[in-house]
Design a protein around this motif. Structure first.
Motif, PDB file in Angstrom:
ATOM      1  N   PRO A  25      -8.630   4.355  -2.763  1.00  0.00           N
ATOM      2  CA  PRO A  25      -9.160   4.091  -1.426  1.00  0.00           C
ATOM      3  C   PRO A  25      -8.115   3.570  -0.453  1.00  0.00           C
ATOM      4  O   PRO A  25      -8.360   3.518   0.758  1.00  0.00           O
ATOM      5  CB  PRO A  25     -10.227   3.018  -1.687  1.00  0.00           C
ATOM      6  CG  PRO A  25      -9.715   2.291  -2.881  1.00  0.00           C
ATOM      7  CD  PRO A  25      -9.060   3.340  -3.739  1.00  0.00           C
ATOM      8  N   ARG A  26      -6.939   3.208  -0.947  1.00  0.00           N
ATOM      9  CA  ARG A  26      -5.959   2.558  -0.076  1.00  0.00           C
ATOM     10  C   ARG A  26      -5.412   3.442   1.048  1.00  0.00           C
ATOM     11  O   ARG A  26      -5.224   2.950   2.169  1.00  0.00           O
ATOM     12  CB  ARG A  26      -4.822   1.984  -0.920  1.00  0.00           C
ATOM     13  CG  ARG A  26      -5.264   0.829  -1.804  1.00  0.00           C
ATOM     14  CD  ARG A  26      -4.127   0.327  -2.670  1.00  0.00           C
ATOM     15  NE  ARG A  26      -3.669   1.365  -3.589  1.00  0.00           N
ATOM     16  CZ  ARG A  26      -2.588   1.249  -4.366  1.00  0.00           C
ATOM     17  NH1 ARG A  26      -1.868   0.136  -4.320  1.00  0.00           N
ATOM     18  NH2 ARG A  26      -2.238   2.220  -5.180  1.00  0.00           N
ATOM     19  N   PRO A  29      -7.924  -3.035  -4.401  1.00  0.00           N
ATOM     20  CA  PRO A  29      -7.518  -2.438  -3.124  1.00  0.00           C
ATOM     21  C   PRO A  29      -7.470  -3.438  -1.974  1.00  0.00           C
ATOM     22  O   PRO A  29      -6.754  -3.232  -0.986  1.00  0.00           O
ATOM     23  CB  PRO A  29      -8.609  -1.385  -2.879  1.00  0.00           C
ATOM     24  CG  PRO A  29      -9.031  -0.981  -4.261  1.00  0.00           C
ATOM     25  CD  PRO A  29      -9.013  -2.269  -5.044  1.00  0.00           C
ATOM     26  N   LEU A  30      -8.217  -4.544  -2.069  1.00  0.00           N
ATOM     27  CA  LEU A  30      -8.155  -5.575  -1.028  1.00  0.00           C
ATOM     28  C   LEU A  30      -6.775  -6.214  -0.976  1.00  0.00           C
ATOM     29  O   LEU A  30      -6.350  -6.697   0.075  1.00  0.00           O
ATOM     30  CB  LEU A  30      -9.208  -6.659  -1.294  1.00  0.00           C
ATOM     31  CG  LEU A  30     -10.662  -6.292  -1.051  1.00  0.00           C
ATOM     32  CD1 LEU A  30     -11.567  -7.414  -1.546  1.00  0.00           C
ATOM     33  CD2 LEU A  30     -10.930  -6.012   0.425  1.00  0.00           C
ATOM     34  N   LEU A  31      -6.075  -6.209  -2.087  1.00  0.00           N
ATOM     35  CA  LEU A  31      -4.774  -6.841  -2.136  1.00  0.00           C
ATOM     36  C   LEU A  31      -3.652  -5.832  -1.909  1.00  0.00           C
ATOM     37  O   LEU A  31      -2.484  -6.213  -1.852  1.00  0.00           O
ATOM     38  CB  LEU A  31      -4.569  -7.529  -3.498  1.00  0.00           C
ATOM     39  CG  LEU A  31      -5.673  -8.495  -3.916  1.00  0.00           C
ATOM     40  CD1 LEU A  31      -5.263  -9.271  -5.144  1.00  0.00           C
ATOM     41  CD2 LEU A  31      -6.020  -9.446  -2.784  1.00  0.00           C
ATOM     42  N   GLY A  32      -4.013  -4.584  -1.770  1.00  0.00           N
ATOM     43  CA  GLY A  32      -3.020  -3.559  -1.472  1.00  0.00           C
ATOM     44  C   GLY A  32      -2.985  -3.303   0.025  1.00  0.00           C
ATOM     45  O   GLY A  32      -2.400  -2.347   0.492  1.00  0.00           O
ATOM     46  N   TRP A  88      -9.923  -5.895 -11.154  1.00  0.00           N
ATOM     47  CA  TRP A  88      -8.903  -5.249 -10.320  1.00  0.00           C
ATOM     48  C   TRP A  88      -9.384  -3.891  -9.806  1.00  0.00           C
ATOM     49  O   TRP A  88      -9.094  -3.497  -8.686  1.00  0.00           O
ATOM     50  CB  TRP A  88      -7.612  -5.079 -11.098  1.00  0.00           C
ATOM     51  CG  TRP A  88      -6.471  -4.684 -10.209  1.00  0.00           C
ATOM     52  CD1 TRP A  88      -6.000  -3.439  -9.989  1.00  0.00           C
ATOM     53  CD2 TRP A  88      -5.710  -5.556  -9.373  1.00  0.00           C
ATOM     54  NE1 TRP A  88      -4.968  -3.457  -9.081  1.00  0.00           N
ATOM     55  CE2 TRP A  88      -4.774  -4.752  -8.684  1.00  0.00           C
ATOM     56  CE3 TRP A  88      -5.718  -6.928  -9.150  1.00  0.00           C
ATOM     57  CZ2 TRP A  88      -3.858  -5.297  -7.781  1.00  0.00           C
ATOM     58  CZ3 TRP A  88      -4.800  -7.465  -8.252  1.00  0.00           C
ATOM     59  CH2 TRP A  88      -3.890  -6.646  -7.581  1.00  0.00           C
ATOM     60  N   ALA A  89     -10.134  -3.190 -10.639  1.00  0.00           N
ATOM     61  CA  ALA A  89     -10.642  -1.880 -10.222  1.00  0.00           C
ATOM     62  C   ALA A  89     -11.549  -2.012  -9.011  1.00  0.00           C
ATOM     63  O   ALA A  89     -11.565  -1.145  -8.129  1.00  0.00           O
ATOM     64  CB  ALA A  89     -11.400  -1.227 -11.377  1.00  0.00           C
TER      65      ALA A  89
END
Length: 272
Positions: A32-33, A267-270, A262-263
């Motif tokens: 999703p990033r 993406p919030l941290l990417g 993490w799954a």
């Protein structure tokens, strides 16, 4: 995972290299990033700022998903604290020098702004981050730090149930604690999750005492850090041997929780 300048990294991963796992399993479906990055870029443009869609390369995580893997890691890095100074370019240490986001073009863009522009940029950035998180992930997160808090909360909730609520792990942690006390080590709690990060937190405290500012990394050379790492490796291996049965059960459970959290939240941290 370390401080993205120091404090943020602690918030992201709560500092626990001893709890790191092998690289988490990817989320099902497309990443999703890229969509999040494009939403942010469009949003920032509308607010009058330039933003280049950029996905930070994944940093390799040490494989700590089994007792054997933990032993291999600890023989070189201890609990994962002073290794970042002794091996500053080694990505497994999480050191600032090995930061995979150092080539992010947006850092150079924001660095050229004056103080007032930078404040406005950060405000816009948080707003666009919030928009991307909501549209793509259906998550309410006002900033990357907020996203890290969500991740940490989800992880701690699962750990409370699946690790601290595991009767066998509770019993094994008690045995490990007795072993450590018998070797002259201080043990404040035998709660499984607390005991698992006891050693790392001890050496983080030792490391912070070497600096002038608790919010910044101490300025020490590899040569100055080496005696601390040697001490850390010895303590880490002793901790592991006392907890051999504990870690054999704990490590795969921790790895499973980390991968699942993490799954969903990774993406919030990417993002920003």
């Amino acid at each position: 995972m370390r401080r993205v300048t120091w404090l943020l990294s602690l918030a992201l991963i709560s500092g626990c290299a001893a709890e790191s796992t092998a690289t988490p399993a990817p989320a099902k479906g497309p990443d999703p990033r890229p969509r999040m990055e494009q939403i942010k870029a469009d949003c920032m443009k509308q607010k009058g700022f330039k933003y280049v869609p950029y996905i930070t390369p994944d940093r390799p995580d040490p494989d700590l998903s089994s007792y054997e893997a933990m032993k291999t890691y600890r023989q070189k890095y201890g609990f994962g604290v002073f290794g970042q100074f002794v091996f500053p370019k080694d990505p497994l240490t999480g050191s600032i020098e090995s930061d995979p986001g150092k080539n992010d073009p947006n850092r150079a863009i924001s660095a050229k702004l004056n103080d007032s522009q930078h404040e406005a940029y950060n405000e816009a950035k948080d707003g666009c981050y919030q928009k991307a998180a909501k549209e793509v992930l259906k998550k309410e997160a006002e900033s990357m730090l907020d996203g890290a808090t969500l991740l940490r909360g989800a992880r701690e909730e699962l750990e409370a149930t699946e690790i601290d609520g595991d009767p066998e792990l509770v019993a094994l942690a008690s045995d490990m604690g007795k072993c450590l006390v018998g070797k002259g080590r201080r043990v404040s709690s035998t709660q499984p999750t607390t005991l698992a990060k006891r050693g790392e937190e001890l050496f983080w405290d030792e490391m912070e005492k070497l600096g002038d500012n608790p919010h910044e990394m101490p300025d020490i050379t590899p040569e100055q850090a080496r005696p601390h790492l040697d001490k850390e490796v010895k303590a880490a291996l002793e901790d592991l041997e006392c907890g051999k049965e504990f870690y054999t059960r704990y490590a795969p459970k921790k790895a499973s929780i980390s991968a699942r959290v993490w799954a969903e939240y990774g993406p919030l941290l990417g993002a920003f």
